[in-house]
Enzyme design. Structure first.
Site, PDB file in Angstrom:
ATOM      1  N   LYS A 155      16.733  69.572  68.793  1.00  0.00           N
ATOM      2  CA  LYS A 155      17.006  68.641  67.694  1.00  0.00           C
ATOM      3  C   LYS A 155      18.090  67.676  68.147  1.00  0.00           C
ATOM      4  O   LYS A 155      19.150  68.114  68.582  1.00  0.00           O
ATOM      5  CB  LYS A 155      17.449  69.395  66.443  1.00  0.00           C
TER       6      LYS A 155
ATOM      7  N   CYS B 235      21.403  53.472  65.558  1.00  0.00           N
ATOM      8  CA  CYS B 235      19.936  53.416  65.568  1.00  0.00           C
ATOM      9  C   CYS B 235      19.325  54.478  64.659  1.00  0.00           C
ATOM     10  O   CYS B 235      19.720  55.639  64.693  1.00  0.00           O
ATOM     11  CB  CYS B 235      19.430  53.620  66.996  1.00  0.00           C
TER      12      CYS B 235
ATOM     13  N   CYS C 225      15.736  54.064  64.384  1.00  0.00           N
ATOM     14  CA  CYS C 225      14.308  53.836  64.670  1.00  0.00           C
ATOM     15  C   CYS C 225      13.838  54.614  65.900  1.00  0.00           C
ATOM     16  O   CYS C 225      12.648  54.637  66.178  1.00  0.00           O
ATOM     17  CB  CYS C 225      14.029  52.344  64.855  1.00  0.00           C
TER      18      CYS C 225
ATOM     19  N   CYS D  78      22.302  51.184  68.045  1.00  0.00           N
ATOM     20  CA  CYS D  78      21.189  50.239  67.896  1.00  0.00           C
ATOM     21  C   CYS D  78      21.295  49.159  68.965  1.00  0.00           C
ATOM     22  O   CYS D  78      22.377  48.645  69.228  1.00  0.00           O
ATOM     23  CB  CYS D  78      21.272  49.624  66.497  1.00  0.00           C
TER      24      CYS D  78
ATOM     25  N   HIS E  61      14.597  47.875  66.896  1.00  0.00           N
ATOM     26  CA  HIS E  61      13.866  48.029  65.624  1.00  0.00           C
ATOM     27  C   HIS E  61      13.094  46.761  65.265  1.00  0.00           C
ATOM     28  O   HIS E  61      12.086  46.830  64.569  1.00  0.00           O
ATOM     29  CB  HIS E  61      14.831  48.422  64.491  1.00  0.00           C
TER      30      HIS E  61
HETATM   31  S1  FES Z   1      17.646  50.792  64.533  1.00  0.00           S
HETATM   32 FE1  FES Z   1      16.896  51.498  66.439  1.00  0.00          FE
HETATM   33  S2  FES Z   1      17.349  49.872  67.782  1.00  0.00           S
HETATM   34 FE2  FES Z   1      18.077  49.183  65.863  1.00  0.00          FE
END
Ligand code: FES
Ligand code: FES
Lengths: 96, 96
Positions: free
Chosen positions: A41, A59, A61, A72, A76
């Site tokens: 995890k 991040c 995503c 990030c 995304h």
């Molecule tokens: S939320 Fe994953 S790169 Fe921006």
């Protein structure tokens, strides 16, 4: 994330020579395609004192480059454009 | 997350009566199935002073109940179990 799934048409009445295979890219439902897959995890614990200032962008995503995650890197945007999704980062704002 | 995709077999040489339709549940690749889908991009900005103490646990699986998001409610456990994924939350730790 996606795995190639070989899905045969169920057409028993059609001779074998006429059977076709439809190759479908089907997601196994995973949302993390590649980040730290050896970990059971992926949780990240960051001390508030170590949170980058003035704004830390995290991040959500799972598409950021592995060298940047858990931060990030803008990936995304491509994901959302390609899939019609609407995910974005979590920002921790240290400004007054 | 998944959309029903009607995928016809490309079997031009087979009479129409023998054509079959294969209905596939194919993911469109979206990782957020339901959270604030009316928003173009779900970004959350939280002032560091408002980050829950001693530990704030933020969802990165997009499966937390809408009433809890952006915080983790443990839903990643079910998602990981069902899909073999390994996603988990981001923890901001305010302890010394
Ligand atoms: S939320 Fe994953 S790169 Fe921006
Ligand atoms: S509920 Fe989403 S990471 Fe825990």
């Amino acid at each position: 994330m996606a795995v190639a799934l070989r899905q045969s048409c169920a057409v028993a009445s059609v001779p074998t020579s006429r059977r076709v295979a439809v190759v479908v890219r089907a997601s196994a439902g995973q949302i993390n395609p590649s980040i730290r897959k050896s970990e059971e995890k992926v949780a990240d614990i960051i001390k508030v004192a170590n949170v980058p200032k003035p704004k830390a962008v995290f991040c959500r995503c799972w598409r950021a480059d592995a060298s940047k995650f858990p931060y990030c890197d803008g990936s995304h945007v491509k994901h959302n454009k390609e899939t019609g999704d609407n995910v974005g980062p979590l920002v921790i704002d240290s400004t007054p």
